[in-house]
Design a protein around this motif. Structure first.
Motif, PDB file in Angstrom:
ATOM      1  N   GLN A 148       0.850  -1.190   0.000  1.00 15.95           N
ATOM      2  CA  GLN A 148       0.000   0.000   0.000  1.00 15.95           C
ATOM      3  C   GLN A 148       0.884   1.237   0.000  1.00 15.95           C
ATOM      4  N   VAL A 149       0.542   2.178  -0.860  1.00 14.19           N
ATOM      5  CA  VAL A 149       1.213   3.475  -0.910  1.00 14.19           C
ATOM      6  C   VAL A 149       0.117   4.526  -0.754  1.00 14.19           C
ATOM      7  N   TYR A 150       0.230   5.375   0.258  1.00 18.59           N
ATOM      8  CA  TYR A 150      -0.882   6.294   0.518  1.00 18.59           C
ATOM      9  C   TYR A 150      -0.388   7.536   1.244  1.00 18.59           C
ATOM     10  N   GLY A 151      -1.354   8.379   1.624  1.00 21.28           N
ATOM     11  CA  GLY A 151      -0.977   9.661   2.206  1.00 21.28           C
ATOM     12  C   GLY A 151      -0.389  10.537   1.121  1.00 21.28           C
ATOM     13  N   VAL A 155       6.527   7.163  -4.846  1.00 23.06           N
ATOM     14  CA  VAL A 155       7.409   6.063  -5.231  1.00 23.06           C
ATOM     15  C   VAL A 155       7.804   6.312  -6.675  1.00 23.06           C
ATOM     16  N   SER A 156       9.101   6.369  -6.955  1.00 20.66           N
ATOM     17  CA  SER A 156       9.529   6.800  -8.290  1.00 20.66           C
ATOM     18  C   SER A 156      10.832   6.129  -8.696  1.00 20.66           C
ATOM     19  N   GLY A 157      11.374   6.555  -9.830  1.00 21.07           N
ATOM     20  CA  GLY A 157      12.607   5.974 -10.352  1.00 21.07           C
ATOM     21  C   GLY A 157      12.390   4.512 -10.692  1.00 21.07           C
ATOM     22  N   ASN A 158      13.317   3.660 -10.272  1.00 17.06           N
ATOM     23  CA  ASN A 158      13.201   2.212 -10.485  1.00 17.06           C
ATOM     24  C   ASN A 158      12.787   1.487  -9.204  1.00 17.06           C
ATOM     25  N   ALA A 159      12.234   2.234  -8.281  1.00 13.25           N
ATOM     26  CA  ALA A 159      11.877   1.662  -6.982  1.00 13.25           C
ATOM     27  C   ALA A 159      10.792   0.602  -7.117  1.00 13.25           C
ATOM     28  N   TRP A 160      10.828  -0.350  -6.187  1.00 12.43           N
ATOM     29  CA  TRP A 160       9.852  -1.442  -6.162  1.00 12.43           C
ATOM     30  C   TRP A 160       9.370  -1.613  -4.729  1.00 12.43           C
ATOM     31  N   VAL A 161       8.063  -1.437  -4.527  1.00 15.01           N
ATOM     32  CA  VAL A 161       7.434  -1.636  -3.225  1.00 15.01           C
ATOM     33  C   VAL A 161       6.534  -2.858  -3.348  1.00 15.01           C
ATOM     34  N   TYR A 162       6.724  -3.863  -2.502  1.00 13.78           N
ATOM     35  CA  TYR A 162       6.039  -5.131  -2.731  1.00 13.78           C
ATOM     36  C   TYR A 162       5.804  -5.849  -1.407  1.00 13.78           C
ATOM     37  N   GLY A 163       5.332  -7.113  -1.499  1.00 14.92           N
ATOM     38  CA  GLY A 163       5.046  -7.860  -0.276  1.00 14.92           C
ATOM     39  C   GLY A 163       3.939  -7.190   0.498  1.00 14.92           C
ATOM     40  N   ASN A 164       4.154  -6.998   1.800  1.00 15.56           N
ATOM     41  CA  ASN A 164       3.174  -6.344   2.667  1.00 15.56           C
ATOM     42  C   ASN A 164       3.590  -4.929   3.042  1.00 15.56           C
ATOM     43  N   ALA A 165       4.441  -4.347   2.243  1.00 10.32           N
ATOM     44  CA  ALA A 165       4.977  -3.020   2.562  1.00 10.32           C
ATOM     45  C   ALA A 165       3.891  -1.961   2.594  1.00 10.32           C
ATOM     46  N   VAL A 167       3.944   2.269   2.516  1.00 10.43           N
ATOM     47  CA  VAL A 167       4.708   3.510   2.389  1.00 10.43           C
ATOM     48  C   VAL A 167       3.696   4.644   2.469  1.00 10.43           C
ATOM     49  N   TYR A 168       3.880   5.554   3.409  1.00  2.00           N
ATOM     50  CA  TYR A 168       2.816   6.534   3.651  1.00  2.00           C
ATOM     51  C   TYR A 168       3.394   7.801   4.261  1.00  2.00           C
ATOM     52  N   GLY A 169       2.473   8.701   4.660  1.00  2.00           N
ATOM     53  CA  GLY A 169       2.925   9.978   5.185  1.00  2.00           C
ATOM     54  C   GLY A 169       3.580  10.775   4.080  1.00  2.00           C
ATOM     55  N   ASN A 170       4.742  11.350   4.381  1.00  2.00           N
ATOM     56  CA  ASN A 170       5.491  12.113   3.383  1.00  2.00           C
ATOM     57  C   ASN A 170       6.675  11.316   2.831  1.00  2.00           C
ATOM     58  N   VAL A 182       7.108  -2.787   5.553  1.00  2.00           N
ATOM     59  CA  VAL A 182       7.265  -1.716   6.536  1.00  2.00           C
ATOM     60  C   VAL A 182       6.197  -1.929   7.590  1.00  2.00           C
ATOM     61  N   ASN A 183       6.596  -2.268   8.796  1.00  2.00           N
ATOM     62  CA  ASN A 183       5.569  -2.468   9.819  1.00  2.00           C
ATOM     63  C   ASN A 183       5.942  -1.849  11.148  1.00  2.00           C
ATOM     64  N   ILE A 184       7.038  -1.090  11.173  1.00  2.00           N
ATOM     65  CA  ILE A 184       7.421  -0.423  12.414  1.00  2.00           C
ATOM     66  C   ILE A 184       7.683   1.040  12.098  1.00  2.00           C
ATOM     67  N   THR A 185       6.973   1.899  12.772  1.00  2.00           N
ATOM     68  CA  THR A 185       7.051   3.331  12.506  1.00  2.00           C
ATOM     69  C   THR A 185       7.190   4.081  13.824  1.00  2.00           C
ATOM     70  N   ALA A 186       7.920   5.165  13.804  1.00  2.00           N
ATOM     71  CA  ALA A 186       8.044   6.043  14.962  1.00  2.00           C
ATOM     72  C   ALA A 186       7.953   7.485  14.477  1.00  2.00           C
ATOM     73  N   VAL A 187       7.389   8.344  15.319  1.00  2.00           N
ATOM     74  CA  VAL A 187       7.163   9.737  14.925  1.00  2.00           C
ATOM     75  C   VAL A 187       7.876  10.667  15.897  1.00  2.00           C
ATOM     76  N   ARG A 188       8.667  11.581  15.328  1.00  2.00           N
ATOM     77  CA  ARG A 188       9.374  12.577  16.128  1.00  2.00           C
ATOM     78  C   ARG A 188       8.379  13.614  16.655  1.00  2.00           C
TER      79      ARG A 188
END
Length: 260
Positions: A148-151, A155-165, A167-170, A182-188
């Motif tokens: 899932q890619v959201y927010g 995702v650009s260039g030759n990048a590949w996001v797959y599996g259960n990844a 990618v969100y926010g900024n 990606v399943n672990i996130t922390a916010v400053r």
């Protein structure tokens, strides 16, 4: 014997950036969608945009498909979505909301693109992947699997996001980056998001438009934030995410088997 055509033009047209788009109307029932003959559809430029015979593909609402774009198989395009250029939407894919798919982009399989999302260039979204919100996928990028890619993510260039990844926010994933999970996130404290992901090259940190190893991330924030509070927070978050990645099995490189 000629195959039964699926739709006809109603005679209603609209001018859209110099192109004449024509409204369509069903000539047959599409039981799988609960639609009956006579149901009004969306707008296309010509019959090449939407398959006439095979599959249940349909364009409806205020959706527009034009240029050399093609919608076929059992794909759906609806709402205010637009598919144009040389784009293709097929399989069981759905494009809806205010989403746009254009250029040479492909959306297929069971993929969903919606909200205000944009998929363009030579990008591909497929499998069970979802791209939504204000996200953008472009260049030669691929989003697949259950990713899932959201927010406001890009995702650009030759990048590949797959599996259960996810990618969100900024976040921005670009170049030759590969993100599997990606399943672990922390916010400053200022709202800046850090995520750790498993990749073929081992764990990587995503922070805004940056894509780091742990060592690179620590070096970056020491040099750019020095002894500031945000700098100290950043270094603590990196340590935290490194420990959590190890605890959750994200510290080893992704194998070819795991990718699939």
């Amino acid at each position: 014997m000629a195959e039964q055509k699926k739709y006809e033009f109603t005679g209603e047209t609209k001018n859209y950036f110099g192109r004449t788009l024509k409204q369509i109307r069903l000539l047959v029932d599409i039981a799988a969608l609960g639609l009956t003959a006579g149901t009004l559809g969306g707008w296309i430029e010509n019959e090449a945009n939407l398959t006439q015979v095979y599959g249940n593909a349909w364009v409806y609402g205020n959706a527009r498909v034009y240029g050399n774009a093609r919608v076929y198989g059992n794909a759906l395009v609806y709402g205010n979505a637009q598919v144009y250029g040389n784009a293709q939407v097929y399989g069981n894919a759905w494009v809806y909301g205010n989403a746009r798919v254009y250029g040479n982009a492909w959306v297929y399989g069971n993929a969903r693109v919606y909200g205000n999302a944009r998929v363009y260039g030579n990008a591909q979204v497929y499998g069970n992947a979802q791209v939504y919100g204000n996200a953008q996928v472009y260049g030669n990028a691929r989003v697949s699997g259950n990713a899932q890619v959201y927010g406001d993510a890009w995702v650009s260039g030759n990048a590949w996001v797959y599996g259960n990844a996810q990618v969100y926010g900024n976040a921005q994933v670009y170049g030759n980056a590969q993100v599997w999970r990606v399943n672990i996130t922390a916010v400053r404290s200022d709202g800046y998001t850090f995520s750790v992901c498993a990749t073929p090259d081992g764990p990587k940190l995503i922070a805004g438009c940056r894509y780091f190893t742990y060592r690179e991330a620590s070096k970056h924030w020491r040099e750019t934030r020095g002894d500031t509070q945000l700098g100290e927070e950043s270094l603590l978050l990196i340590k935290h995410l490194k420990a959590m990645a190890k605890l959750n099995g994200l510290d080893a490189p992704v194998t070819e088997r795991e990718k699939t």
